[in-house]
Design a protein around this motif. Structure first.
Motif, PDB file in Angstrom:
ATOM      1  N   SER A  42      37.234  50.379  49.687  1.00 35.85           N
ATOM      2  CA  SER A  42      37.101  51.062  48.395  1.00 35.85           C
ATOM      3  C   SER A  42      37.132  52.583  48.543  1.00 35.85           C
ATOM      4  O   SER A  42      37.346  53.296  47.562  1.00 35.85           O
ATOM      5  CB  SER A  42      35.815  50.630  47.684  1.00 35.85           C
ATOM      6  N   GLN A  44      38.285  44.270  40.747  1.00 37.13           N
ATOM      7  CA  GLN A  44      38.902  44.612  39.460  1.00 37.13           C
ATOM      8  C   GLN A  44      40.237  43.903  39.265  1.00 37.13           C
ATOM      9  O   GLN A  44      41.211  44.482  38.806  1.00 37.13           O
ATOM     10  CB  GLN A  44      39.042  46.130  39.308  1.00 37.13           C
ATOM     11  N   SER A 100      36.302  54.102  39.605  1.00 38.48           N
ATOM     12  CA  SER A 100      35.535  52.903  39.958  1.00 38.48           C
ATOM     13  C   SER A 100      34.215  53.299  40.589  1.00 38.48           C
ATOM     14  O   SER A 100      34.034  54.390  41.052  1.00 38.48           O
ATOM     15  CB  SER A 100      36.337  52.037  40.905  1.00 38.48           C
ATOM     16  N   ALA A 127      43.520  54.289  35.438  1.00 42.59           N
ATOM     17  CA  ALA A 127      42.315  53.466  35.337  1.00 42.59           C
ATOM     18  C   ALA A 127      41.073  54.343  35.409  1.00 42.59           C
ATOM     19  O   ALA A 127      41.075  55.368  36.072  1.00 42.59           O
ATOM     20  CB  ALA A 127      42.306  52.468  36.478  1.00 42.59           C
ATOM     21  N   ASN A 181      43.426  46.677  42.222  1.00 47.66           N
ATOM     22  CA  ASN A 181      42.743  47.023  40.969  1.00 47.66           C
ATOM     23  C   ASN A 181      43.663  46.914  39.747  1.00 47.66           C
ATOM     24  O   ASN A 181      44.828  47.326  39.787  1.00 47.66           O
ATOM     25  CB  ASN A 181      42.216  48.461  41.013  1.00 47.66           C
ATOM     26  N   ASN A 182      43.079  46.417  38.657  1.00 52.01           N
ATOM     27  CA  ASN A 182      43.785  46.331  37.373  1.00 52.01           C
ATOM     28  C   ASN A 182      45.082  45.533  37.460  1.00 52.01           C
ATOM     29  O   ASN A 182      46.093  45.893  36.858  1.00 52.01           O
ATOM     30  CB  ASN A 182      44.027  47.732  36.798  1.00 52.01           C
ATOM     31  N   ALA A 194      41.785  40.773  37.214  1.00 50.23           N
ATOM     32  CA  ALA A 194      41.485  39.902  36.065  1.00 50.23           C
ATOM     33  C   ALA A 194      42.073  38.522  36.332  1.00 50.23           C
ATOM     34  O   ALA A 194      43.285  38.392  36.547  1.00 50.23           O
ATOM     35  CB  ALA A 194      42.086  40.492  34.798  1.00 50.23           C
ATOM     36  N   ALA A 208      36.587  39.647  40.856  1.00 51.49           N
ATOM     37  CA  ALA A 208      35.886  40.513  39.892  1.00 51.49           C
ATOM     38  C   ALA A 208      35.483  41.823  40.564  1.00 51.49           C
ATOM     39  O   ALA A 208      35.601  42.906  39.975  1.00 51.49           O
ATOM     40  CB  ALA A 208      34.654  39.797  39.337  1.00 51.49           C
ATOM     41  N   GLU A 209      35.024  41.744  41.803  1.00 52.37           N
ATOM     42  CA  GLU A 209      34.616  42.961  42.519  1.00 52.37           C
ATOM     43  C   GLU A 209      35.805  43.878  42.793  1.00 52.37           C
ATOM     44  O   GLU A 209      35.659  45.098  42.905  1.00 52.37           O
ATOM     45  CB  GLU A 209      33.912  42.561  43.829  1.00 52.37           C
TER      46      GLU A 209
END
Ligand SMILES: Cc1cc2nc3c(=O)[nH]c(=O)nc-3n(C[C@H](O)[C@H](O)[C@H](O)COP(=O)(O)O)c2cc1C
Length: 191
Positions: free
Chosen positions: A56, A134, A191, A188, A105-106, A136, A131-132
C-alpha cells in the motif's frame, strides 16, 4: 476496450484450475462488451512475499514485483479462478494478491471456485481480501463441485447448469468494471 483478466489461482502440478480458467476464457471470449485474457500466477515466478515495504506504500523494489504490478495494472477487472485449500484460497493466489495494492484499487472482480463444497469458503475469504484492496466484488459467482463437475475429481466436465451462472457473473462483472472506469478517471480519493 474494457479488458478483464481471468486469473488462474493455482500453481499446483496437475492443477484443475487451468481447465476451469480456459473454459471461462472461452465463454467470455464470445462477448463483445469486453475483452478477456488469461493471467497465470504460475508464469510470474513470485517468491513468498519478499518486499520490505507493504504494497500500500507503493515502493516496489523487486523486478518480479514491478512486472507483476504492470500485469495487474493492465486490466480493468478480474475473474479470480480459485481452488479451495483448507477452507480458503490457495497460498499462491493470496501471495500474488498481497504483492501489489494501487493496481487493484477501484477495479471490479468476480469469482469462479471449485471444491467439494463448490469452493465457496475460498470465495468468502477472497471477498474480505478484495474489500481491503478496494476491489468491488459482484454478487454472482460460479461454484463448481469436484464431485459433479469433474470426473474422478480431475477431468473437468461442467454441468449445463453452470452456463447461465457464468453469463450472469460476467454480465455483472462487465457492468461494474465499466462503472468503475469513471471512478478511476476522476481520481480516486486518497486511501
Ligand atoms: C492443500 C489442499 C487443501 C485442500 N482443502 C480443501 C478444502 O478445504 N475444501 C475442499 O473442498 N477441497 C479441498 N481441497 C481439494 C481441492 O479443492 C482440489 O484438489 C482442487 O482440485 C485444487 O485445485 P487445483 O487442482 O487447481 O490446485 C484441498 C486440496 C489441497 C491440495
Amino acid at each position: 476496450m474494457t479488458t478483464i483478466a481471468v486469473i488462474l489461482g493455482s500453481t499446483r502440478p496437475g492443477r484443475n484450475s487451468e481447465a476451469v480458467a480456459r473454459w471461462i476464457l472461452d465463454l467470455a471470449s464470445a462477448r463483445t462488451d469486453a475483452s478477456f485474457e488469461l493471467v497465470d500466477v504460475a508464469d510470474h515466478d513470485l517468491p513468498l512475499l519478499d518486499e520490505p515495504v507493504p504494497a500500500s506504500m507503493g515502493q516496489y523494489q523487486n523486478e518480479h514485483t514491478k512486472r507483476w504490478a504492470e500485469t495487474v495494472a493492465r486490466y480493468d477487472g478480474y475473474v479470480f479462478v480459485t481452488p479451495e485449500y483448507n477452507h480458503s484460497t490457495s497460498g499462491a493466489l493470496k501471495n500474488a494478491i498481497d504483492y501489489v495494492y494501487a493496481e487493484w484499487n477501484n477495479k471490479a472482480a468476480s469469482f469462479v471456485s471449485y471444491g467439494s463444497a463448490g469452493g465457496v469458503r475460498a470465495v468468502e475469504h477472497l471477498r474480505l481480501i478484495a474489500a481491503e484492496l478496494q476491489i468491488a466484488t459482484v454478487r454472482a459467482q460460479v461454484s463448481l463441485s469436484l464431485a459433479d463437475d469433474f470426473e474422478n475429481y480431475s477431468e473437468f466436465t461442467p454441468r449445463e447448469q453452470a452456463l447461465p451462472q457464468v453469463e450472469t457473473m460476467l454480465d455483472q462483472l462487465v457492468s461494474w468494471t465499466k462503472a468503475l472506469e469513471s471512478v478511476r478517471a476522476e481520481g480516486a480519493p486518497a486511501s
